[in-house]
Design an enzyme around this catalytic site. Structure first.
Site, short mmCIF file in Angstrom:
data_model
loop_
_atom_site.label_atom_id
_atom_site.label_comp_id
_atom_site.label_asym_id
_atom_site.label_seq_id
_atom_site.Cartn_x
_atom_site.Cartn_y
_atom_site.Cartn_z
N SER A 1 -43.31 49.61 80.21
CA SER A 1 -43.34 50.69 79.21
C SER A 1 -44.66 51.42 79.34
CB SER A 1 -43.22 50.10 77.80
OG SER A 1 -43.51 51.09 76.83
N TYR B 1 -46.35 44.43 71.39
CA TYR B 1 -45.35 44.94 72.33
C TYR B 1 -46.06 45.47 73.59
CZ TYR B 1 -41.74 47.99 74.30
OH TYR B 1 -40.86 48.60 75.15
P1 NAD Z 1 -31.59 48.37 73.99
O1 NAD Z 1 -31.88 47.67 72.71
O2 NAD Z 1 -30.69 49.53 73.98
O3 NAD Z 1 -31.08 47.32 75.07
C1 NAD Z 1 -31.69 46.07 75.23
C2 NAD Z 1 -30.66 45.08 75.73
O4 NAD Z 1 -31.33 43.83 75.95
C3 NAD Z 1 -29.54 44.80 74.72
O5 NAD Z 1 -28.29 44.85 75.38
C4 NAD Z 1 -29.83 43.40 74.20
O6 NAD Z 1 -28.69 42.65 73.84
C5 NAD Z 1 -30.52 42.79 75.42
N1 NAD Z 1 -31.36 41.64 75.06
C6 NAD Z 1 -32.19 41.50 74.01
N2 NAD Z 1 -32.73 40.28 74.02
C7 NAD Z 1 -32.25 39.63 75.09
C8 NAD Z 1 -32.42 38.33 75.64
N3 NAD Z 1 -33.21 37.43 75.05
N4 NAD Z 1 -31.76 38.01 76.77
C9 NAD Z 1 -30.93 38.90 77.37
N5 NAD Z 1 -30.71 40.13 76.90
C10 NAD Z 1 -31.36 40.49 75.77
O7 NAD Z 1 -33.03 48.81 74.52
P2 NAD Z 1 -33.48 49.70 75.78
O8 NAD Z 1 -34.23 50.85 75.24
O9 NAD Z 1 -32.37 49.92 76.72
O10 NAD Z 1 -34.54 48.71 76.40
C11 NAD Z 1 -34.50 48.32 77.76
C12 NAD Z 1 -35.92 48.07 78.23
O11 NAD Z 1 -36.65 49.29 78.15
C13 NAD Z 1 -36.68 47.04 77.38
O12 NAD Z 1 -37.44 46.21 78.23
C14 NAD Z 1 -37.59 47.92 76.52
O13 NAD Z 1 -38.74 47.24 76.11
C15 NAD Z 1 -37.90 49.02 77.51
N6 NAD Z 1 -38.39 50.25 76.90
C16 NAD Z 1 -37.66 50.89 75.94
C17 NAD Z 1 -38.17 52.05 75.37
C18 NAD Z 1 -37.41 52.77 74.30
O14 NAD Z 1 -38.01 53.66 73.67
N7 NAD Z 1 -36.15 52.48 74.07
C19 NAD Z 1 -39.40 52.56 75.82
C20 NAD Z 1 -40.10 51.89 76.82
C21 NAD Z 1 -39.59 50.73 77.36
#
Ligand code: NAD
Length: 252
Positions: A145, A157
């Site tokens: 991130s 985070y």
């Molecule tokens: P999201 O919540 O839409 O998807 C996350 C997925 O991870 C979900 O399907 C959830 O069930 C799964 N998950 C959660 N805990 C888990 C576990 N213990 N084992 C296996 N699966 C698990 O979120 P997203 O935005 O798609 O996030 C994906 C990645 O992107 C993450 O690493 C997040 O930190 C990163 N990220 C997101 C953002 C944002 O603004 N959404 C920004 C920067 C980075």
């Protein structure tokens, strides 16, 4: 077809970036293993991939469990014969909106570290073991991130994502002699489930995300598809001489 014939595991494939990546990677010829702690969401991603004519299976995987990670790789090899790409994407956001550093509990800290950093450690470790067993090149992609690069977007985070970035760089150096590449994508804020869980109304969220968009020179919101496109490049042979790279996908 940038991933023709390749087998890919995507953790957190049930939503957001993971789902967008599963769909894109399958469209590019990959066989996709959708690994998620939420079985229903993972199965829905498989359905979407199959609807497009792709090949995919869902595997229950909690990335904090070494047994789950190991059995996900075993299930992948049993179904598709090999592993080519491990995309460690699962992650969770700061648990409560506006949570200040000093108000994090030890449980908050442990949960964030466990899913966001230990999960990537375990996925990377077992992918490296599998690639070495196969004696074939392998690619690992991690979702970090921008919060791991700058002091913005959550303190604990951000620390977990800073850890993912350093792990990416260090393993890239150590694994390079085995033709194993390790890279990371760094999204900026996106309106995915991670953030939609925050209990504020849609209008407030729209204003919040517009504000985030305006902080970037390009002035647009980032989408899961933008991040998936960057991950696809790292996963593909086009990036065969690219390793240890930390790529922000943040509008500049
Ligand atoms: P999201 O919540 O839409 O998807 C996350 C997925 O991870 C979900 O399907 C959830 O069930 C799964 N998950 C959660 N805990 C888990 C576990 N213990 N084992 C296996 N699966 C698990 O979120 P997203 O935005 O798609 O996030 C994906 C990645 O992107 C993450 O690493 C997040 O930190 C990163 N990220 C997101 C953002 C944002 O603004 N959404 C920004 C920067 C980075």
């Amino acid at each position: 077809m940038q991933l023709e014939g390749k087998t890919v595991i995507i953790t957190g494939a049930g939503s957001g970036v993971g789902r967008a990546s599963a769909i894109l990677f399958a469209d590019e010829g990959a066989r996709v293993v959708c690994a998620d702690v939420n079985d229903e969401w993972a199965k829905e991603t498989v359905r979407l991939v199959e609807h497009n004519g792709g090949s995919s299976i869902a595997v229950h995987c909690d990335v904090t469990s070494e047994g789950d990670i190991s059995s996900t790789i075993d299930a992948t090899v049993a179904e598709y014969g090999r592993l080519d790409v491990m995309y460690n994407n699962a992650g969770v956001a700061t648990p409560r909106p506006g949570l200040r550093f000093e108000d994090h509990t030890v449980e908050d800290f442990d949960r964030l570290m466990s899913i966001n950093l230990k999960g990537v450690f375990l996925g990377t470790k077992h992918a490296v073991l599998q690639f070495k067993k196969q004696s074939t090149p392998g690619s690992i992609v991690n979702t970090a991130s921008v919060a791991g690069i700058v002091g913005w977007g959550g303190t604990v985070y951000g620390a977990t994502k800073g850890g993912v970035i350093q792990l990416t760089r260090a393993v890239a150096v150590e694994a390079a002699p085995f033709d194993i590449r390790v890279n990371a994508v760094c999204p900026a804020g996106m309106p995915t489930t991670n953030f939609m869980d925050i209990p504020t109304d849609t209008a407030t969220q729209t204003v919040a995300f517009d504000k985030v968009a305006q902080q970037h020179p390009l002035g647009r919101n980032i989408t899961p598809e933008d991040v998936a496109a960057a991950a696809l490049y790292f996963a593909s042979d086009s990036a065969r001489n690219v390793t240890g790279v930390i790529l922000p996908v943040d509008g500049g």
